[in-house]
Design a protein around this motif. Structure first.
Motif, PDB file in Angstrom:
ATOM      1  N   THR A  76       0.821  -1.321   0.507  1.00 22.56           N
ATOM      2  CA  THR A  76       0.377  -0.275  -0.284  1.00 22.56           C
ATOM      3  C   THR A  76       0.938   1.016  -0.171  1.00 22.56           C
ATOM      4  O   THR A  76       0.725   1.941  -0.910  1.00 22.56           O
ATOM      5  N   ALA A  77       2.117   1.527   0.784  1.00 21.23           N
ATOM      6  CA  ALA A  77       3.017   2.176   1.033  1.00 21.23           C
ATOM      7  C   ALA A  77       3.681   2.849  -0.479  1.00 21.23           C
ATOM      8  O   ALA A  77       3.407   3.725  -1.204  1.00 21.23           O
ATOM      9  N   GLU A  79       2.533   1.616  -3.557  1.00 21.87           N
ATOM     10  CA  GLU A  79       2.067   2.335  -4.327  1.00 21.87           C
ATOM     11  C   GLU A  79       2.049   3.150  -4.378  1.00 21.87           C
ATOM     12  O   GLU A  79       1.839   4.108  -5.505  1.00 21.87           O
ATOM     13  N   THR A  80       1.435   4.172  -3.078  1.00 24.37           N
ATOM     14  CA  THR A  80       1.069   5.256  -2.857  1.00 24.37           C
ATOM     15  C   THR A  80       2.502   6.451  -3.887  1.00 24.37           C
ATOM     16  O   THR A  80       2.105   6.768  -4.081  1.00 24.37           O
ATOM     17  N   ARG A  83       2.935   6.570  -7.091  1.00 22.14           N
ATOM     18  CA  ARG A  83       2.491   7.351  -8.071  1.00 22.14           C
ATOM     19  C   ARG A  83       2.393   8.669  -7.464  1.00 22.14           C
ATOM     20  O   ARG A  83       2.233   9.260  -8.763  1.00 22.14           O
ATOM     21  N   GLU A  84       2.704   9.188  -6.389  1.00 29.40           N
ATOM     22  CA  GLU A  84       3.340  10.425  -5.888  1.00 29.40           C
ATOM     23  C   GLU A  84       4.313  10.948  -6.739  1.00 29.40           C
ATOM     24  O   GLU A  84       4.233  11.758  -7.194  1.00 29.40           O
ATOM     25  N   ASN A 294      -3.615   4.905   8.396  1.00 27.39           N
ATOM     26  CA  ASN A 294      -3.689   5.667   7.409  1.00 27.39           C
ATOM     27  C   ASN A 294      -2.101   5.446   5.937  1.00 27.39           C
ATOM     28  O   ASN A 294      -1.781   7.101   6.356  1.00 27.39           O
ATOM     29  N   THR A 296      -1.239   5.123   3.026  1.00 32.05           N
ATOM     30  CA  THR A 296      -1.698   6.197   2.388  1.00 32.05           C
ATOM     31  C   THR A 296      -1.885   7.657   2.754  1.00 32.05           C
ATOM     32  O   THR A 296      -0.536   8.205   1.869  1.00 32.05           O
ATOM     33  N   ALA A 299       2.326   7.435   3.194  1.00 30.42           N
ATOM     34  CA  ALA A 299       2.929   7.671   2.467  1.00 30.42           C
ATOM     35  C   ALA A 299       3.255   9.413   1.671  1.00 30.42           C
ATOM     36  O   ALA A 299       4.649   9.329   1.331  1.00 30.42           O
ATOM     37  N   GLU A 300       1.746   9.347   1.190  1.00 33.10           N
ATOM     38  CA  GLU A 300       1.971  10.985   0.504  1.00 33.10           C
ATOM     39  C   GLU A 300       2.451  11.731   0.878  1.00 33.10           C
ATOM     40  O   GLU A 300       3.396  12.423   0.934  1.00 33.10           O
TER      41      GLU A 300
END
Length: 340
Positions: A76-77, A79-80, A83-84, A294, A296, A299-300
């Protein structure tokens, strides 16, 4: 194929301005950046990575180090982060440490010191002193998720507070026989988050005047529904210590506990209440009360922090940022039955 000269001619600016605009330099106006990017996109121009590195000394590449890629928290981390970073114009080089000690030694001893990245991101990787020293030699910004690393800016939740919050919720529901499913943490290269959650669980019990029983704690080898199922079967089948509530240290373990209760003819939450940690997608599907961390969002923030440090190495950032947790109450917990 269009070149930088074509873009400059079409946009009505110099080739130097094109280079600065496409590299994101602050001293080019936003209007010019937008114009140059639009022209480059229309002409199909892609800046040369080697030329960019030669001019700026940067690679537009970020090294991301993870202990595993096939477990929920890490995937999950990751993937975020991917993406970012791509959104911000960076490439990602993944260093997966799950292949063994030799591979891990190669990552820290050879791959990262080659300095082919602009920064290093570590996702829940606990390092040895030698690994920290090797990483320091890279002389690049380092950010970490999941635990503190010397020399890095870190983001983590308070796992002791997570364990205490979950247990306090069950205590508030009137439960006094509360068990926990945790994880064996023999690997010294992983942060002891589950021991910290156990500390929170035991602290909450003791503050409520309840002495934790060894029989109330079951450790499993990994986060898996099957492991939670087996552990819960042992707990709920104990004729002398069967709990009325279970704190599972992850939502996947909580799902297994729910399935075990059902197979034993018990109803959740009427006969046994269950709380997890993570706010995994399965927690919402199964209606599990959980402690949301949370991943995500963490990671953001990790990516945002790293980009700030790349733009301004002197940017003031806390060494360790404690990410807030939240209790999400769903249908897997209720008040304990009163004894008539």
């Amino acid at each position: 194929m269009a070149g930088i000269v074509d873009v400059a001619r079409e946009a009505g600016v110099s080739t130097a301005t094109v280079s600065r605009a496409l590299s994101g330099k602050d001293y080019v106006s936003q209007e010019t950046k937008t114009l140059v990017q639009a022209v480059a996109d229309r002409l199909g121009y892609v800046p040369s990575a080697s030329a960019y590195t030669l001019v700026t000394g940067r690679t537009k590449n970020i090294g991301v180090v993870v202990p595993y890629v096939d477990r929920w928290f890490f995937s999950t981390a990751l993937e975020t982060v991917d993406r970012e970073l791509v959104k911000a114009g960076y490439d990602v080089t993944l260093y997966n440490l799950s292949s063994g000690d030799d591979h891990r030694s190669s990552v820290f001893g050879r791959s990262l010191p080659r300095k082919r990245v602009d920064a290093v991101m570590c996702i829940s990787v606990k390092m040895t002193d030698d690994e920290i020293a090797a990483l320091a030699k890279v002389n690049k910004p380092i950010v970490a998720l999941g635990g503190p690393i010397a020399g890095a800016k870190s983001i983590k939740i308070n796992d002791t507070s997570a364990g205490r919050l979950a247990t306090d919720h069950l205590l508030a529901m009137g439960h006094t026989n509360i068990a926990m499913i945790g994880q064996n943490e023999k690997d010294q290269k992983l942060f002891n988050v589950f021991n910290e959650r156990r500390d929170g669980y035991e602290t909450a019990l003791k503050l409520a005047g309840i002495q934790p029983r060894p029989a109330w704690y079951k450790a499993v080898n990994k986060h898996a529904i099957s492991e939670g199922y087996s552990a819960a079967k042992q707990l709920l089948g104990d004729p002398h210590n069967a709990p009325t509530a279970i704190f599972a240290s992850s939502d996947e373990l909580a799902v297994g506990a729910m399935l075990a209760a059902k197979d034993m003819g018990l109803k959740v939450p009427e006969d046994v209440s269950i709380v997890g940690v993570d706010n995994h997608e399965l927690a919402e599907f199964f209606g599990i009360t959980t402690i949301d961390q949370n991943v995500t969002g963490q990671a953001e923030l990790l990516v945002k922090t790293m980009l700030q440090l790349l733009d301004d190495p002197e940017h003031a950032v806390q060494d360790v940022v404690e990410w807030p947790i939240e209790l999400i109450v769903r249908g897997s917990t209720t008040k304990a039955k009163t004894v008539s």
